[in-house]
Structure formats: structure tokens, C-alpha cells
Design a protein around this motif. Structure first.
Motif, mmCIF file in Angstrom:
data_model
loop_
_atom_site.group_PDB
_atom_site.id
_atom_site.type_symbol
_atom_site.label_atom_id
_atom_site.label_comp_id
_atom_site.label_asym_id
_atom_site.label_seq_id
_atom_site.Cartn_x
_atom_site.Cartn_y
_atom_site.Cartn_z
ATOM 1 N N THR A 1 0.858 -1.187 0.000
ATOM 2 C CA THR A 1 0.000 0.000 0.000
ATOM 3 C C THR A 1 0.889 1.230 0.000
ATOM 4 O O THR A 1 1.846 1.307 0.775
ATOM 5 C CB THR A 1 -0.915 0.046 1.238
ATOM 6 O OG1 THR A 1 -1.695 -1.144 1.297
ATOM 7 C CG2 THR A 1 -1.847 1.255 1.179
ATOM 8 N N ASN B 1 1.388 -1.685 8.785
ATOM 9 C CA ASN B 1 0.672 -0.575 8.159
ATOM 10 C C ASN B 1 0.912 0.700 8.947
ATOM 11 O O ASN B 1 0.781 0.704 10.174
ATOM 12 C CB ASN B 1 -0.837 -0.849 8.119
ATOM 13 C CG ASN B 1 -1.210 -2.005 7.217
ATOM 14 O OD1 ASN B 1 -0.794 -3.141 7.443
ATOM 15 N ND2 ASN B 1 -2.006 -1.734 6.199
ATOM 16 N N TRP B 2 1.231 1.773 8.247
ATOM 17 C CA TRP B 2 1.395 3.093 8.838
ATOM 18 C C TRP B 2 0.297 3.997 8.268
ATOM 19 O O TRP B 2 0.276 4.264 7.059
ATOM 20 C CB TRP B 2 2.769 3.670 8.501
ATOM 21 C CG TRP B 2 3.922 2.890 9.081
ATOM 22 C CD1 TRP B 2 4.366 1.666 8.674
ATOM 23 C CD2 TRP B 2 4.767 3.287 10.158
ATOM 24 N NE1 TRP B 2 5.443 1.273 9.440
ATOM 25 C CE2 TRP B 2 5.711 2.258 10.352
ATOM 26 C CE3 TRP B 2 4.831 4.424 10.960
ATOM 27 C CZ2 TRP B 2 6.696 2.328 11.326
ATOM 28 C CZ3 TRP B 2 5.822 4.495 11.937
ATOM 29 C CH2 TRP B 2 6.731 3.458 12.113
ATOM 30 N N ARG B 3 -0.608 4.454 9.133
ATOM 31 C CA ARG B 3 -1.740 5.266 8.677
ATOM 32 C C ARG B 3 -1.578 6.707 9.145
ATOM 33 O O ARG B 3 -1.211 6.966 10.292
ATOM 34 C CB ARG B 3 -3.056 4.691 9.200
ATOM 35 C CG ARG B 3 -3.343 3.277 8.702
ATOM 36 C CD ARG B 3 -4.737 2.816 9.100
ATOM 37 N NE ARG B 3 -4.973 1.427 8.673
ATOM 38 C CZ ARG B 3 -4.775 0.375 9.440
ATOM 39 N NH1 ARG B 3 -4.346 0.547 10.676
ATOM 40 N NH2 ARG B 3 -5.009 -0.834 8.991
ATOM 41 N N GLU C 1 -3.498 10.384 9.561
ATOM 42 C CA GLU C 1 -4.785 11.067 9.618
ATOM 43 C C GLU C 1 -4.565 12.501 10.102
ATOM 44 O O GLU C 1 -3.921 12.704 11.139
ATOM 45 C CB GLU C 1 -5.753 10.358 10.561
ATOM 46 C CG GLU C 1 -6.146 8.962 10.107
ATOM 47 C CD GLU C 1 -7.116 8.306 11.074
ATOM 48 O OE1 GLU C 1 -7.328 8.877 12.179
ATOM 49 O OE2 GLU C 1 -7.654 7.236 10.746
ATOM 50 N N ARG D 1 -1.770 9.133 3.194
ATOM 51 C CA ARG D 1 -2.791 8.391 3.934
ATOM 52 C C ARG D 1 -2.259 7.106 4.563
ATOM 53 O O ARG D 1 -2.451 6.876 5.744
ATOM 54 C CB ARG D 1 -3.972 8.054 3.018
ATOM 55 C CG ARG D 1 -4.778 9.272 2.586
ATOM 56 C CD ARG D 1 -6.007 8.852 1.804
ATOM 57 N NE ARG D 1 -6.807 10.013 1.423
ATOM 58 C CZ ARG D 1 -7.951 9.930 0.746
ATOM 59 N NH1 ARG D 1 -8.420 8.739 0.369
ATOM 60 N NH2 ARG D 1 -8.618 11.031 0.435
ATOM 61 N N GLU D 2 -1.578 6.278 3.770
ATOM 62 C CA GLU D 2 -1.155 4.988 4.323
ATOM 63 C C GLU D 2 -0.015 4.399 3.500
ATOM 64 O O GLU D 2 -0.009 4.478 2.262
ATOM 65 C CB GLU D 2 -2.332 4.006 4.353
ATOM 66 C CG GLU D 2 -1.988 2.669 4.987
ATOM 67 C CD GLU D 2 -3.209 1.770 5.148
ATOM 68 O OE1 GLU D 2 -3.061 0.698 5.745
ATOM 69 O OE2 GLU D 2 -4.312 2.155 4.668
#
Length: 457
Positions: A78, A99-101, A103, A83-84
Motif C-alpha cells: 500500500t 501498516n502506517w496510517r 490522519e 494516507r497509508e
């Protein structure tokens, strides 16, 4: 059963600044100290994008060497701009993925969340051996990111001076302060290289560097968390060592602050660490901000008096934070409770365990530093009053009821073997805060179910 860990931290950077760091493979070893290698294998450009591969190795001497020699590169699965970003590394019958999100925060800055999970038949051993080192404290990552991508904190805000800041709770507090763009320094007797926070040496006979910090032109806050880790059995010798590690350093710090104030130094706020005392296993009396620790209610002998002396060594206008048992993803008490939870046994003593999630403890202290009229004391415990059996069941809910009681004498013996005070689990203090709700603080983990879901593997 798999491995799953999530953490979030607020970083005083814009989402595009955080994305620039995450998408740059050369930045990872600078902001993530849990890695010993993050190097491109195949990349289509100079920024990470879907399909690129990277060599990911956790910072673990033997395990890291074996992993580097045997594991395939991870693949970027991804790459959603600002965003991610996520990478996945295949393993026999499954994979590890992180996963690094990103916001945007409503008040500016970024809420950064990292989720690490392992799936497949080898999820548990791979999670403990390899994924866990990659899922350490995210606050340190946020602090380093802010340092890398910003011009630094505003100098007109008070300097947060954290005594005992290299300990478990202190390090989590100071890195989150730094990540949020606030000024902070850790007082330590033995500065270490590579720490994610500024350090200043201090000691009973070495307060020169401390005096320099206390004369900061914007004033300062003191967050005093000095003291030996609570754990080994409360023998008279152990109690004296706990007292010596808390009372004398606090008196030294208080005298140094008073001397600085006489020269124009400005103390904005003193937050004083303390503890919820442990009472008799049969106790159901409530402990609130209106209750004062005394030796009259001692569980472990000498603890009530220790807490009383500890608090008395602070200035009269200090804000006392009496903390319960701290549940965290890497705290020793969580590991001990989790080990107990994985058996079909239960203690035949079932007192109240005053607990708080580490993220809420940090949030409470941050709230106290920013309130215009803070309370004089706070009982830092979760709002749900919980018995020991409820904590154990919540840590391993799939095992069902525990049918085999462990006699108190056997639990006492086992705790002593582990060099932990039996009263940490065999006492009972029904603690509750009467001021946190009025202060406007909102718990992230108000229930034991929410807290244990976060800290369990």
C-alpha cells in the motif's frame, strides 16, 4: 492465534511532512530505532510505491542476523499518498505486515498509527521473535520524526523537565511531549547515546546542569518520576531502598528549584509521581482523591508510609498523581498477568486491582500540564473498578472460566521467586478518581476489555 499490535501518536507535523518521511527509504533508520536494516532491494523510483521491495530487519542481535540471512525482502503493498503506507513480508504459511496510517488532526498536526500483525501457523513464535521488536514504543518514532522534519519547538513555551524520564512511564511521556512539538528534557544520572530525547545529567552533588535548565527564559514544569521500579518483595531493606531512591532525590530537586526561583527562575507547575497504596486483600473501601495514604491501611508492610514520605518530600503546591497498576504492551506486570491468564487456574484471592492503561496515564499528565486550574491530586486509575479475576479473564477470554484455584501461599511463593511483591496482585484497593471527569479528560481505555485487547498479543 496470531500477533497483532497497534499504537498511535500525535505528531506536530503536517500529513505531507509525515508522508515524506515514510515514503523515503533512507529516512527509516533515522526515525525508527527498532530497525537495524531498511534498505531497498528493487525500487521503481526514489520514493516507495506499490511493488517495490525492501530488506526489513529488526534490531535484535541473534534473531536479526538469522532473519537477515533467511527472510525474503518485504513488498510495499500500500502506498496511498499522505494516507497509508504498508509493507508485507512472506513467511511459511503466512506473512508479517506493518501498516502506517496518516490522519490529519482536527487541531492541526497528524495522528500517526502503526499496526503490526503476523498471520499463519508460525504467527506466535514469529510475532514474539521478530514482529514484537518492530512494534516498540511509537512515541520515540514520533519524537524523531518531529526532530527530522521541523525547525524545532516554539521557544516561548515552558520547558518540561522530567526527572526519572528514562524509566518506562517517563520515556513514554517525554517522547509524546516531543512528538507534539513541546519542549522537554530528561534528567538522568547516566545519560545514554542514541536516546530519542534531550538529556541533562544531575545528582545530589552535581546540580550545575540542572540549574541551567531551571533558568530557562520561558520557565519550566517539573514532572518528578524518580524512584526504583516497584517490584521486589517489600522487605525492610527494600522499603528503605525505595525511600532513598525517591525522597532524597525529590528533596534535592525541590531545593534546586527553590534556589533557581530566588534567582528569577519561573516554575509553572510541579507534577509529582506517587502510587495508589495496596490494601488488605479483603478491603472494599474506596480510595479517592479525598483519601490520604497512611500506614494504617498497609497491604505490603511499609508501603503506606513510603508513599506518605514520598509525597511529603515534594513542594506543598505540587500536583500529586497517585498511579495504579500500569497496563502496557511492554510492562512487566502485563507480562506476568498474561502468563497467569494463559493457564486454567485462578487465585483464590480476588481483590480489586486498581489499573490504568499507559496511554491514559500519559494523557492525564499532559492534561494536568495544560489545565488552567488543575486539582491538587489525581488518582490515576481507569473508571472501571475491576477485580483480579476480571483482569485475568479479559487477558485470555477464549479460555473460559478458571476452575482450579491457586492458594494464596503458592501465589505468594511464586511471586517471591519472580522477585515481585505479592501484594501487587494479592492486595485490594478499590480506587476511583472523583476529579478526572470534571477536568475534561476522556479515557481512551475506560474498560478492562478495551485495555487488554490493546496490550494482549
Amino acid at each position: 492465534m496470531g500477533f497483532s499490535r497497534s499504537q498511535s501518536v500525535f505528531v506536530a507535523l503536517e500529513p505531507d511532512q509525515v508522508w515524506d518521511l515514510l515514503s523515503d527509504p533512507s529516512a527509516w533508520l533515522q526515525f525508527d530505532d527498532h530497525l537495524q536494516q531498511f534498505s531497498p532491494a528493487e525500487m521503481a523510483g526514489d520514493r516507495l510505491q506499490v511493488g517495490d521491495t525492501v530488506k526489513v530487519v529488526p534490531k535484535a542481535l541473534i534473531r536479526g542476523f538469522i532473519h537477515a540471512a533467511t527472510a525474503p525482502p518485504a513488498t510495499i503493498v500500500t502506498a496511498d499518498t499522505q494516507r497509508e503506507l504498508a509493507w508485507r513480508q512472506d513467511q511459511p504459511g503466512g506473512h508479517t505486515q506493518q501498516n502506517w496510517r496518516i490522519e490529519p488532526s482536527a487541531n492541526g498536526g497528524t495522528n500517526l498509527t502503526r499496526h503490526t500483525h503476523v498471520v499463519g501457523p508460525l504467527a506466535v513464535p514469529l510475532g514474539v521473535a521478530l514482529a514484537a521488536p518492530l512494534a516498540g514504543d511509537l512515541g520515540a518514532v514520533g519524537a524523531r520524526m518531529f526532530q527530522m522534519a521541523s525547525t524545532g519547538p516554539e521557544l516561548d513555551q515552558p520547558l518540561n523537565i522530567v526527572a526519572g524520564g528514562s524509566g518506562y512511564l517517563g520515556s513514554r511521556l517525554v517522547t509524546r511531549l516531543l512528538a507534539a512539538g513541546q519542549r522537554a528534557v530528561v534528567l538522568t544520572r547516566t545519560p545514554t547515546s542514541g536516546a530519542p530525547y534531550p538529556q541533562a545529567r544531575w545528582g545530589h552533588d552535581d546540580i550545575g546542569p540542572l540549574h541551567d535548565q531551571l533558568m530557562d527564559q520561558s520557565g519550566f514544569n517539573i514532572i518528578n518520576l524518580v524512584g526504583r521500579r516497584l517490584g521486589p518483595k517489600f522487605t525492610p531493606k527494600e522499603v528503605e531502598q525505595h525511600k532513598a531512591s525517591r525522597v532524597q532525590p525529590t528533596e534535592t530537586l525541590r531545593d534546586a528549584v527553590a534556589a533557581a526561583q530566588s534567582e528569577g527562575g519561573v516554575l509553572h507547575r510541579w507534577v509529582q509521581g506517587s502510587a495508589v497504596p495496596l490494601w488488605d486483600p479483603a478491603s472494599t473501601e474506596e480510595f479517592t482523591e479525598a483519601t490520604f495514604p497512611t500506614a494504617d491501611h498497609d497491604g505490603p508492610e511499609g508501603m503506606g508510609q513510603l508513599v506518605d514520605d514520598w509525597e511529603a518530600s515534594a513542594p506543598d503546591d505540587a500536583i500529586i498523581v497517585r498511579t495504579g497498576v500500569v497496563l502496557g504492551q511492554q510492562s512487566e506486570i502485563t507480562m506476568g498477568l498474561s502468563a497467569m491468564a494463559m493457564t486454567k487456574t485462578r487465585p483464590n484471592i480476588d481483590g480489586y486491582l486498581p489499573w490504568i492503561h499507559e496511554e491514559d496515564w500519559v494523557g492525564i499528565v499532559q492534561r494536568l500540564l495544560n489545565m488552567s486550574e488543575p486539582p491538587s491530586s489525581v488518582v490515576a486509575v481507569a473508571p472501571q473498578q475491576t477485580r483480579l479475576s476480571e483482569v485475568i479473564n479479559a487477558l485470555a477470554p477464549g479460555l473460559g472460566p478458571r476452575h482450579f484455584p491457586i492458594p494464596a501461599s503458592l501465589l505468594n511463593f511464586g511471586m517471591n521467586l519472580l522477585r515481585m511483591e505479592p501484594g501487587l496482585l494479592m492486595g485490594s484497593t478499590k480506587a476511583r478518581s472523583t476529579v478526572l471527569k470534571d477536568s475534561g479528560y476522556s479515557f481512551r481505555f475506560p474498560t478492562i476489555a478495551a485495555a487488554t485487547e490493546d496490550v494482549s498479543l
